[in-house]
Design a protein around this motif. Structure first.
Motif, PDB file in Angstrom:
ATOM      1  N   ARG A 181       0.903  -1.350  -0.064  1.00  0.00           N
ATOM      2  CA  ARG A 181       0.037  -0.060   0.203  1.00  0.00           C
ATOM      3  C   ARG A 181       0.762   1.312   0.049  1.00  0.00           C
ATOM      4  O   ARG A 181       0.465   2.341  -0.345  1.00  0.00           O
ATOM      5  N   GLN A 312      -9.185  12.340   9.412  1.00  0.00           N
ATOM      6  CA  GLN A 312      -9.720  12.802   8.250  1.00  0.00           C
ATOM      7  C   GLN A 312      -9.283  14.049   7.646  1.00  0.00           C
ATOM      8  O   GLN A 312      -9.294  14.300   6.322  1.00  0.00           O
ATOM      9  N   GLY A 315      -6.050  13.787   6.107  1.00  0.00           N
ATOM     10  CA  GLY A 315      -6.082  13.139   4.791  1.00  0.00           C
ATOM     11  C   GLY A 315      -6.537  14.248   3.822  1.00  0.00           C
ATOM     12  O   GLY A 315      -6.061  14.150   2.598  1.00  0.00           O
ATOM     13  N   THR A 319      -3.700  15.277   0.568  1.00  0.00           N
ATOM     14  CA  THR A 319      -4.185  15.257  -0.990  1.00  0.00           C
ATOM     15  C   THR A 319      -3.796  16.434  -1.672  1.00  0.00           C
ATOM     16  O   THR A 319      -3.459  16.559  -3.012  1.00  0.00           O
ATOM     17  N   ARG A 336      -1.546   8.700   2.496  1.00  0.00           N
ATOM     18  CA  ARG A 336      -2.794   7.998   2.094  1.00  0.00           C
ATOM     19  C   ARG A 336      -3.082   6.666   2.731  1.00  0.00           C
ATOM     20  O   ARG A 336      -4.116   6.243   3.119  1.00  0.00           O
ATOM     21  N   SER A 337      -2.022   5.956   2.619  1.00  0.00           N
ATOM     22  CA  SER A 337      -2.348   4.510   3.053  1.00  0.00           C
ATOM     23  C   SER A 337      -2.262   4.277   4.391  1.00  0.00           C
ATOM     24  O   SER A 337      -3.504   3.707   5.015  1.00  0.00           O
ATOM     25  N   SER A 340      -5.674   5.935   5.471  1.00  0.00           N
ATOM     26  CA  SER A 340      -6.855   4.996   5.507  1.00  0.00           C
ATOM     27  C   SER A 340      -7.251   3.916   6.370  1.00  0.00           C
ATOM     28  O   SER A 340      -8.216   3.595   6.570  1.00  0.00           O
ATOM     29  N   GLU A 341      -5.915   3.225   6.444  1.00  0.00           N
ATOM     30  CA  GLU A 341      -5.757   2.105   7.458  1.00  0.00           C
ATOM     31  C   GLU A 341      -6.378   2.365   8.856  1.00  0.00           C
ATOM     32  O   GLU A 341      -7.129   1.944   9.222  1.00  0.00           O
ATOM     33  N   ASP A 344     -10.156   3.434   8.868  1.00  0.00           N
ATOM     34  CA  ASP A 344     -11.254   2.019   8.848  1.00  0.00           C
ATOM     35  C   ASP A 344     -11.051   1.578  10.287  1.00  0.00           C
ATOM     36  O   ASP A 344     -12.072   1.078  10.824  1.00  0.00           O
TER      37      ASP A 344
END
Length: 644
Positions: A181, A312, A315, A319, A336-337, A340-341, A344
């Motif tokens: 990832r 968030q 994140g 971007t 990002r990896s 996101s992990e 979640d």
């Protein structure tokens, strides 16, 4: 498939052997399962030659059908045996006898291969990967190992970590590898030389792919890490559920959060007060006892909710990093990896999954006392069945698949019993061994039952007497590292034989030293209960210190046992005793590795004869000649020691 039996005979003859009835039966049944897309469980005892029993029909099927099969193993030793020895012989026989050609490829997880870009300093060296492990191994880098790994990276042909000998620590390896990832993909300037990329390309082109259970665990999440296949062959299948569960277990600690904050700052971005979240989590975890968490306090719930919001926000910042600037592109991919992990995981922690008991969460501590949260699925049967086995031919095989005489427990654990999977069948092709003539199963019925604090000097004295009678040649298996080390010290003070102890050197070195000295003893824990193959007089005595029940406070075992009870079953028998039965069978299986082997399995836990569940456990063990008489077993061991 009419060519399977003569082809098997040709392959076995090439290694100087002859086919065995169980091996032929296995090859025929595997061939049929492949043709009919069946689900099949095969127990093939030690000495059956099961790798040829499935490789011959699988490689023949792949060569003639144009379909792909994936073979998965649990251990590196079996993977190497298949790739370096067994599969090449089958490949040659297919070519010589039938004029068929079939390629076989090895595929491991992305970070099992060196990253050339990172090994040359092309990834951010800001300590994020190092910091993720610092709670376990300390913050000081193992500089010499890292230098050696980087030098090796410049000369290796495979990039495979397992080809780096001697190996390096996980901490050092993290400095020359990246998870899939975090790979920048096509933007990487060394993409065409990338070892994991080349391994994946080779797998995409090969009709037979050899991988490991951890990769199946990733695939069970729906992540496409494996090429599309029409069949799965799972060797060492008794380990599949635990390996998949381990792969699906996630972690959250202060270090995971601060590593992201540091990378954000290094990239010129705001850290979104993530350090504050890290400190908040640290403080709340410090107030919690170690063990399973069945509900979060309001303070913990709010802290995770705040962390989610900050992740968030981070994140959104990430971007904005440029995809054209190389350093920013790498940082963007990593951020990002990881973000996101983490989001979640936080979402799952804030959901009803803990209360509904589909997610098991527990707290433990790193060696520095820092608390850490672990989260694992209660069961993985659904993920295995739906993502891996659905609408595909599936063969699960091992020397130990039957529990209490049936395959039912294994079918339940792997999801084969789901109605969506259709019918399944379990067969036992036996073993060329005659355990009742080759081995003695001794249970020290006169010893006290071990309690939660272990066992006393009576058991240690019994161990010494057995080793003295056999004059060494003992593999001694324990359920804890502390027990192994204590017993080794006790034996070293009283018996004049070499005693090797797990942890004092690399496991492969210890096993080799043990195999080279027929009077030596090897003491160790779970890694030695399965996979150790030392035939001959060297291993004429296997001692098991106690029935290997899971720890009573093991969060996953607790949760699974409670779930079984809630569903009207018996949690102790279906979870705790089942796990113990599998390990006992594996441990006892270390004794007889050839038809000429002779020896004793000694269990120093009287419950194997006196407890109400003893017959359940004994049903899964080799049917050796039984005794509880210490005088008889010492006489047997003395005779074995005198045999040349």
């Amino acid at each position: 498939m009419s060519d399977v039996e003569p082809l098997l005979s040709q392959v076995v003859a090439s290694v100087g052997g002859t086919t065995r009835e169980g091996q032929v039966t296995m090859a025929q049944r595997v061939a049929q399962a492949l043709e009919d897309d069946d689900h099949l469980l095969i127990q093939a005892g030690t000495g059956t030659g099961k790798s040829f029993g499935y490789l011959v029909p699988v490689m023949s099927w792949a060569a003639t059908s144009g379909k792909r099969a994936i073979i998965s193993t649990a251990t590196l030793a079996l993977q190497r045996q298949i790739m370096l020895h067994d599969a090449p012989r089958v490949k040659d026989a297919l070519h010589d006898e039938l004029g068929l050609h079939v390629d076989i490829a090895l595929l491991k997880g992305w970070n099992n291969y060196v990253c050339l870009r990172k090994a040359t300093g092309g990834y951010p060296e800001e300590g994020t990967l190092l910091s993720r492990a610092e709670g376990e191994v300390g913050a000081t880098a193992t500089g010499e190992e890292i230098v050696r790994a980087r030098e090796w990276a410049m000369s290796t042909d495979t990039g495979d970590r397992d080809d780096l000998v001697p190996g390096v620590s996980d901490k050092a390896w993290a400095q020359v590898s990246v998870p899939k990832r975090e790979c920048i993909g096509e933007k990487c300037p060394v993409r065409q030389s990338c070892f994991p990329y080349l391994a994946r390309e080779a797998a995409d082109d090969a009709p037979v792919v050899v991988t490991n259970h951890a990769m199946l665990g990733i695939a069970a999440t729906g992540t496409p890490v494996l090429p599309e296949a029409q069949a799965f062959i799972i060797d060492e299948a008794h380990e599949l559920v635990d390996r998949v569960t381990g792969q699906l277990t996630r972690v959250l600690s202060k270090y995971d959060i601060t590593s992201i904050a540091r990378l954000l700052r290094k990239s010129g971005l705001g850290d979104c007060d993530l350090d504050e979240s890290a400190d908040e989590l640290l403080g709340l975890l410090a107030d919690l006892p170690e063990g399973r968490i069945t509900a979060f306090s309001q303070d913990m719930f709010d802290a995770i909710a705040r962390l989610t919001g900050r992740i968030q926000e981070a994140g959104e910042y990430a971007t904005g990093l440029s995809g054209k600037d190389e350093d920013q592109a790498i940082a963007k991919q990593i951020l990002r990896s990881r973000l996101s992990e983490m989001v979640d995981l936080c979402d799952d922690l804030l959901s009803d999954a803990i209360v509904n008991e589909t997610l098991v969460v527990w707290k433990t501590e790193f060696s520095d006392g820092v608390g850490v949260l672990y989260a694992a699925p209660l069961e993985v049967a659904g993920a295995i069945a739906d993502e891996l086995f659905d609408n595909r031919a599936t063969v699960l095989t091992s020397a130990t698949l039957k529990i209490n005489g049936t395959f039912d427990a294994m079918a339940v654990r792997t999801g084969l019993d789901f109605p969506s999977q259709g019918p399944w069948e379990g067969i036992d092709v036996g073993s060329p061994f005659t355990p009742e003539k080759q081995g003695v199963l001794y249970v020290a019925k006169h010893l006290p039952v071990p309690d939660k604090n272990g066992y006393g000097d009576e058991s240690l004295a019994e161990m010494v007497e057995l080793i003295q009678a056999s004059h060494g040649g003992a593999l001694v298996l324990f359920t804890s590292r502390a027990a192994a080390e204590r017993a080794a010290e006790y034996v070293r003070d009283r018996v004049d034989v070499s005693v090797f102890v797990q942890g004092e050197d690399q496991l492969s070195t210890l096993v080799k030293n043990f195999a080279d000295d027929e009077d030596a003893c090897l003491f160790g824990t779970i890694s030695l209960w399965q996979g150790v193959d030392v035939p001959g007089r060297t291993c004429r005595l296997v001692i098991i210190d106690r029935i290997p029940f899971p720890r009573p406070n093991d969060p996953l075992m607790q949760a699974r046992s409670e779930a079984a009870n809630h569903n009207g079953g018996n949690g102790f028998m279906s979870v705790m005793a089942t796990q113990a039965a599998l390990l006992l069978a594996q441990g006892a299986g270390r004794l007889l590795r050839r038809t000429t082997d002779r020896g004793v399995v000694a269990v120093l836990d009287p419950r194997l004869r006196t407890a109400r569940y003893s017959s359940f456990l004994l049903a899964s063990m080799p049917k050796m000649w039984p005794t509880t008489d210490p005088w008889i077993v010492r006489e047997v061991l003395q005779r074995l020691a005198q045999d040349s």
